[in-house]
Design a protein around this motif. Structure first.
Motif, PDB file in Angstrom:
ATOM      1  N   PHE A 215       0.869  -1.117   0.116  1.00 16.92           N
ATOM      2  CA  PHE A 215      -0.154  -0.124  -0.006  1.00 16.92           C
ATOM      3  C   PHE A 215       0.810   1.277   0.133  1.00 16.92           C
ATOM      4  CE2 PHE A 215      -3.424  -2.532   2.476  1.00 16.92           C
ATOM      5  CZ  PHE A 215      -3.690  -3.157   1.355  1.00 16.92           C
ATOM      6  N   GLY A 216       1.911   1.311   0.787  1.00 20.07           N
ATOM      7  CA  GLY A 216       2.767   2.471   0.797  1.00 20.07           C
ATOM      8  C   GLY A 216       3.778   2.508  -0.269  1.00 20.07           C
ATOM      9  N   THR A 217       4.030   1.495  -1.044  1.00 18.91           N
ATOM     10  CA  THR A 217       4.960   1.634  -2.195  1.00 18.91           C
ATOM     11  C   THR A 217       3.937   2.165  -3.454  1.00 18.91           C
ATOM     12  OG1 THR A 217       6.276  -0.010  -1.282  1.00 18.91           O
ATOM     13  CG2 THR A 217       6.524   0.556  -3.829  1.00 18.91           C
ATOM     14  N   MET A 218       2.941   1.377  -3.602  1.00 21.88           N
ATOM     15  CA  MET A 218       2.059   1.666  -4.877  1.00 21.88           C
ATOM     16  C   MET A 218       1.584   3.091  -4.798  1.00 21.88           C
ATOM     17  SD  MET A 218       2.897  -0.415  -6.912  1.00 21.88           S
ATOM     18  CE  MET A 218       1.913   0.439  -8.220  1.00 21.88           C
ATOM     19  N   ALA A 219       1.175   3.654  -3.638  1.00 24.98           N
ATOM     20  CA  ALA A 219       0.575   5.044  -3.186  1.00 24.98           C
ATOM     21  C   ALA A 219       1.725   5.922  -3.278  1.00 24.98           C
ATOM     22  CB  ALA A 219      -0.398   4.963  -2.225  1.00 24.98           C
ATOM     23  N   THR A 220       2.881   5.566  -3.361  1.00 24.07           N
ATOM     24  CA  THR A 220       3.979   6.419  -3.030  1.00 24.07           C
ATOM     25  C   THR A 220       3.893   7.198  -1.692  1.00 24.07           C
ATOM     26  OG1 THR A 220       3.262   8.148  -4.102  1.00 24.07           O
ATOM     27  CG2 THR A 220       4.572   6.740  -5.439  1.00 24.07           C
ATOM     28  N   GLY A 221       3.319   6.282  -0.649  1.00 28.97           N
ATOM     29  CA  GLY A 221       3.066   6.892   0.671  1.00 28.97           C
ATOM     30  C   GLY A 221       4.205   6.936   1.712  1.00 28.97           C
ATOM     31  N   GLY A 222       4.316   5.570   2.102  1.00 30.94           N
ATOM     32  CA  GLY A 222       5.688   5.487   2.861  1.00 30.94           C
ATOM     33  C   GLY A 222       5.556   5.109   4.178  1.00 30.94           C
ATOM     34  N   TYR A 305      22.071   1.599  -1.488  1.00 32.68           N
ATOM     35  CA  TYR A 305      21.434   2.404  -0.534  1.00 32.68           C
ATOM     36  C   TYR A 305      21.044   3.735  -1.237  1.00 32.68           C
ATOM     37  CZ  TYR A 305      22.335  -0.582   3.346  1.00 32.68           C
ATOM     38  OH  TYR A 305      22.403  -1.462   4.103  1.00 32.68           O
ATOM     39  N   SER A 306      21.959   4.314  -2.240  1.00 29.32           N
ATOM     40  CA  SER A 306      21.633   5.456  -2.810  1.00 29.32           C
ATOM     41  C   SER A 306      20.266   5.356  -3.845  1.00 29.32           C
ATOM     42  CB  SER A 306      22.930   5.971  -3.852  1.00 29.32           C
ATOM     43  OG  SER A 306      22.636   7.108  -4.546  1.00 29.32           O
ATOM     44  N   ALA A 307      20.327   4.204  -4.488  1.00 26.58           N
ATOM     45  CA  ALA A 307      19.260   4.082  -5.467  1.00 26.58           C
ATOM     46  C   ALA A 307      17.824   4.088  -4.429  1.00 26.58           C
ATOM     47  CB  ALA A 307      19.537   2.887  -6.139  1.00 26.58           C
ATOM     48  N   PHE A 308      17.949   3.480  -3.427  1.00 27.48           N
ATOM     49  CA  PHE A 308      16.604   3.271  -2.525  1.00 27.48           C
ATOM     50  C   PHE A 308      16.146   4.644  -2.229  1.00 27.48           C
ATOM     51  CE2 PHE A 308      13.823   2.617   0.868  1.00 27.48           C
ATOM     52  CZ  PHE A 308      13.121   1.484   0.394  1.00 27.48           C
ATOM     53  N   GLN A 309      17.109   5.410  -1.574  1.00 31.93           N
ATOM     54  CA  GLN A 309      16.794   6.642  -1.234  1.00 31.93           C
ATOM     55  C   GLN A 309      16.374   7.707  -2.055  1.00 31.93           C
ATOM     56  OE1 GLN A 309      16.489   4.978   2.077  1.00 31.93           O
ATOM     57  NE2 GLN A 309      18.728   5.002   1.210  1.00 31.93           N
ATOM     58  N   VAL A 310      16.913   7.620  -3.294  1.00 33.33           N
ATOM     59  CA  VAL A 310      16.638   8.498  -4.486  1.00 33.33           C
ATOM     60  C   VAL A 310      15.313   8.311  -5.051  1.00 33.33           C
ATOM     61  CG1 VAL A 310      17.290   9.159  -6.869  1.00 33.33           C
ATOM     62  CG2 VAL A 310      19.234   9.149  -5.104  1.00 33.33           C
ATOM     63  N   ALA A 311      14.974   6.962  -5.274  1.00 32.01           N
ATOM     64  CA  ALA A 311      13.724   6.495  -5.599  1.00 32.01           C
ATOM     65  C   ALA A 311      12.773   6.918  -4.688  1.00 32.01           C
ATOM     66  CB  ALA A 311      13.671   4.870  -5.956  1.00 32.01           C
ATOM     67  N   SER A 312      13.118   6.884  -3.514  1.00 33.58           N
ATOM     68  CA  SER A 312      11.844   7.044  -2.367  1.00 33.58           C
ATOM     69  C   SER A 312      11.511   8.469  -2.466  1.00 33.58           C
ATOM     70  CB  SER A 312      12.645   6.665  -1.051  1.00 33.58           C
ATOM     71  OG  SER A 312      11.574   6.702  -0.217  1.00 33.58           O
ATOM     72  N   ILE A 313      12.520   9.522  -2.550  1.00 28.36           N
ATOM     73  CA  ILE A 313      12.350  10.838  -2.359  1.00 28.36           C
ATOM     74  C   ILE A 313      11.604  11.199  -3.916  1.00 28.36           C
ATOM     75  CG2 ILE A 313      13.228  13.106  -2.220  1.00 28.36           C
ATOM     76  CD1 ILE A 313      13.135  11.606   0.400  1.00 28.36           C
ATOM     77  N   SER A 315      10.006   9.844  -6.142  1.00 33.13           N
ATOM     78  CA  SER A 315       8.597   8.994  -6.213  1.00 33.13           C
ATOM     79  C   SER A 315       7.778   9.600  -5.103  1.00 33.13           C
ATOM     80  CB  SER A 315       8.696   7.671  -6.254  1.00 33.13           C
ATOM     81  OG  SER A 315       8.914   7.376  -5.165  1.00 33.13           O
ATOM     82  N   THR A 316       8.407  10.470  -4.160  1.00 29.76           N
ATOM     83  CA  THR A 316       7.651  10.859  -2.989  1.00 29.76           C
ATOM     84  C   THR A 316       7.162   9.713  -2.231  1.00 29.76           C
ATOM     85  OG1 THR A 316       5.294  11.335  -3.985  1.00 29.76           O
ATOM     86  CG2 THR A 316       7.097  13.041  -4.345  1.00 29.76           C
ATOM     87  N   THR A 317       7.685   8.583  -1.989  1.00 30.16           N
ATOM     88  CA  THR A 317       7.204   7.693  -1.407  1.00 30.16           C
ATOM     89  C   THR A 317       7.692   7.877   0.117  1.00 30.16           C
ATOM     90  OG1 THR A 317       7.474   6.099  -3.126  1.00 30.16           O
ATOM     91  CG2 THR A 317       7.298   5.226  -0.727  1.00 30.16           C
ATOM     92  N   GLY A 318       9.089   8.064   0.418  1.00 29.17           N
ATOM     93  CA  GLY A 318       9.284   8.503   1.782  1.00 29.17           C
ATOM     94  C   GLY A 318       9.916   7.198   2.704  1.00 29.17           C
ATOM     95  N   PHE A 319       9.844   5.938   2.073  1.00 32.61           N
ATOM     96  CA  PHE A 319      10.376   4.980   2.876  1.00 32.61           C
ATOM     97  C   PHE A 319      11.977   5.163   3.124  1.00 32.61           C
ATOM     98  CE2 PHE A 319       7.164   1.702   1.115  1.00 32.61           C
ATOM     99  CZ  PHE A 319       6.653   1.688   2.174  1.00 32.61           C
ATOM    100  N   ALA A 320      12.684   4.382   3.873  1.00 33.68           N
ATOM    101  CA  ALA A 320      14.219   4.492   4.359  1.00 33.68           C
ATOM    102  C   ALA A 320      14.702   3.520   4.803  1.00 33.68           C
ATOM    103  CB  ALA A 320      14.301   5.685   5.324  1.00 33.68           C
ATOM    104  N   THR A 321      15.996   3.138   3.983  1.00 29.58           N
ATOM    105  CA  THR A 321      16.742   2.214   4.398  1.00 29.58           C
ATOM    106  C   THR A 321      18.091   2.612   5.198  1.00 29.58           C
ATOM    107  OG1 THR A 321      17.798   2.074   2.213  1.00 29.58           O
ATOM    108  CG2 THR A 321      15.906   0.630   3.003  1.00 29.58           C
TER     109      THR A 321
END
Length: 483
Positions: A215-222, A305-313, A315-321
Motif C-alpha cells: 500500500f505504501g509503495t504503490m501509493a508512494t506513501g511511505g 542505498y543511494s538508489a533506494f533513497q533517491v527513488a523514495s524521495i 517518487s515521493t514515497t518516503g521509505f528509508a533504508t
C-alpha cells in the motif's frame, strides 16, 4: 453552487471510506486486538454520516456537474475522508486524546504523504496499522477516482471530478466514459499491487507486512509497520523490489496501461518518462560516487542505498533504508532538490511533477532563443507536440503558487520556534507529499514534537500538495461563489 448535490456526493465518498474500514476490521478480529471496537465505531459513524448525506441531500433533478462543483466536491470530500479516517485512532486513544495528531496521521495517509506522529509504530494494534496503510492505497489512485469506478451515479459530470483530483497538468482520458477510464486505472493499480505483495511475501515479509508495504509503495506513501521503516528487514531483495516499484508508481499510469496492452513504444517515446528516469540515474550515480568512502566501503553498497533513497524521495514515497542525515552534504542537497521535483503527471507521486519542470525549462530556453532571434517563430514542444500558451500559463502559475505557499508555510513554522532547516524541509516534505525531511523531521525522526498549530499548517500543506493547489485555493476566491 448546488450544495445539496455537492454534499450528497461527499456522502457517497464517505460510504466508500466506511466500507473500506471493513478490511482493517478483519485484521483486528483475526488478532482479537484492541482495534476491534474503535474500527467498529468508526465504520458505523462513517457509514451513517455518508448514508445520511446521500439520502438527505440527494437531488433527483441534478443537472450535469460544472467545474466549480467538481472542485468543491473533491476538496470537501478529501477533508471529509481525512476526518473519517482519523476516527479509528481517536476512538482507540492512539495519540493520547489529541485529535490534531489523529487528523495529521489520517491526512498524511490519504494524501500519501507519509509524515507520521507515531513514536512507537510497532506498539499499535495491527488492525489500526492496516487501516493506516490502507489510507495510503485509497488515496494513491484517488478516493474520487475510486468512487467514479464503483459508483455508477457519479458518472454524470465525472470528468470535472477527475480533472480536479488526478495529479498533473493534463489528465489522460483512456476511454470516452470517465467511469471506464477510472476502472482501467484501478485495474492497473490492483495488478501492480498484487504482484508487489507476492514478491514481498516471497522475500520474507509475512502477509500483513507485505500488504501494508505494498500500500505504501504503490501509493508512494511511505507508512511502514516497523519503527525503522524498510531498513528493519536489511534485505537486498526487498530493497531492490521496492525500489523498482517505487519508480513504477512514479510513472504515468496511462503508460503502464498502454504497455500492458502491447504498446510499450508509447512509454519509450514519452519525453517525461525519459526525463524522470534520467534524473533518477544521474542522482543515484552521483550520490553513490560521493558516498563511496565517507559512508560506504564498496560501490555496490553505496549504489544500493543511494538508489533506494533517491527513488523514495523522487517518487515521493518516503521509505528509508538509511539515515541520510549522516551522509555527506552533496547527496543530502540532491535529495532536498528532488523533494520539489516529484514523479510524473498521472502517477501517484506528489511534488511539482517532472512535466511541469520540463515545460518551465523549455519555456526558459525558448525565451533565450527569442532574445537571440527576435523575429523567429518558436513554440515550446513536448516531444513533437506544441504546447498551448494556456498550458504554459497554468504551469507557471502553479509553480509560483507552489513556491509562494512553501515560503509562507516555512515562515509560519519558523515563527513557532522551529529551526530553519526543519521548517523548510518539513514544509517541502508535506506540500510535496514526501514524508521525511531533514533536521528534526529526518528519516529517523517524526513530527510528533511539533506544536499543534504547526501540525495544522502541515495538514493544509498536505492537502494543497495532493490536490495540486488550485483545487483547494480556488475555494477561497470570491468569484468562485458568484453566479
Amino acid at each position: 453552487m448546488r450544495w445539496r448535490y455537492t454534499l450528497s456526493l461527499v456522502g457517497a465518498i464517505l460510504l466508500c471510506v466506511g466500507l473500506s474500514m471493513a478490511l482493517a476490521l478483519f485484521w483486528s478480529l483475526y488478532d482479537a486486538d484492541a482495534g476491534v471496537r474503535p474500527l467498529e465505531l468508526s465504520m458505523t459513524v462513517t457509514l451513517a454520516a455518508g448514508l445520511g448525506l446521500l439520502l438527505v441531500f440527494r437531488d433527483a433533478k441534478a443537472a450535469p456537474m460544472n467545474h466549480r462543483e467538481g472542485m468543491a466536491i473533491v476538496a470537501v470530500g478529501w477533508v471529509a475522508a481525512a476526518f473519517a479516517g482519523a476516527l479509528p485512532f481517536w476512538f482507540a486513544g492512539t495519540f493520547g486524546g489529541s485529535f490534531t495528531d489523529c487528523l495529521f496521521e489520517s491526512m498524511s495517509g490519504f494524501t500519501t504523504t507519509g509524515a507520521s506522529v507515531l513514536t512507537n509504530i510497532e506498539a499499535v494494534p495491527r488492525g489500526l496499522l492496516f487501516w493506516r496503510s490502507l489510507t495510503h492505497w485509497l488515496g494513491g489512485m484517488g478516493i474520487i477516482v475510486l468512487s467514479l469506478a464503483i459508483l455508477p451515479f457519479l458518472g454524470v459530470g465525472g470528468m470535472q471530478l477527475y480533472r480536479a483530483e488526478v495529479p498533473g497538468p493534463a489528465p489522460d482520458k483512456l476511454k470516452p466514459r470517465i467511469k471506464d477510464t477510472a476502472m482501467l486505472l484501478w485495474k492497473v493499480y490492483l495488478l501492480f499491487s498484487a504482484l508487489l505483495a507476492l514478491l514481498l511475501w516471497a522475500g520474507g515479509m509475512d502477509l500483513f507486512e507485505s500488504l501494508c508495504h505494498t500500500f505504501g509503495t504503490m501509493a508512494t506513501g511511505g507508512f511502514s509497520t516497523r519503527n525503522a521503516s524498510v531498513a528493519a528487514y536489511d534485505s537486498v531483495f526487498i530493497d531492490v523490489v521496492i525500489t523498482v516499484f517505487m519508480l513504477l508508481a512514479g510513472i504515468n499510469f496511462t503508460l503502464h496501461y498502454h504497455a500492458l496492452r502491447g504498446r510499450p513504444g508509447l512509454a519509450l517515446r514519452d519525453p517525461e518518462l525519459r526525463f524522470f528516469l534520467a534524473v533518477f540515474a544521474v542522482a543515484t550515480l552521483w550520490s553513490a560516487w560521493s558516498l563511496l568512502g565517507p559512508n560506504y566501503d564498496g560501490f555496490g553498497q553505496a549504489l544500493r542505498y543511494s538508489a533506494f533513497q533517491v527513488a523514495s524521495i523522487l517518487s515521493t514515497t518516503g521509505f528509508a533504508t538509511a539515515d541520510y542525515e549522516l551522509w555527506t552534504p552533496l547527496p543530502q542537497s540532491l535529495l532536498l532538490l528532488l523533494m520539489f521535483l516529484g514523479g510524473s503527471a498521472g502517477s501517484t507521486s506528489g511534488g511539482i511533477k517532472c512535466m511541469r519542470i520540463m515545460l518551465l525549462l523549455k519555456h526558459a530556453y525558448n525565451e533565450l532563443y527569442r532574445l537571440i532571434h527576435p523575429r523567429a517563430v518558436s513554440r515550446v514542444k513536448l516531444g513533437r507536440r506544441p504546447v498551448d500558451q494556456d498550458v504554459l500559463g497554468s504551469v507557471a502559475g502553479f509553480f509560483l503558487l507552489f513556491l509562494g505557499l512553501f515560503l509562507l508555510a516555512s515562515l509560519l513554522m519558523a515563527a513557532m520556534g522551529v529551526d530553519l532547516l526543519t521548517s523548510f524541509s518539513a514544509v517541502a516534505a508535506c506540500i510535496g507529499n514526501i514524508g521525511p525531511g531533514l533536521g528534526g523531521v529526518g528519516p529517523t525522526d517524526n513530527y510528533a514534537w511539533l506544536p499543534d498549530v504547526g501540525k495544522w499548517v502541515l495538514v493544509l500543506c498536505m492537502l494543497l500538495g495532493r490536490l495540486e493547489i488550485y483545487t483547494v485555493l480556488i475555494l477561497f476566491v470570491p468569484e468562485f461563489w458568484r453566479k
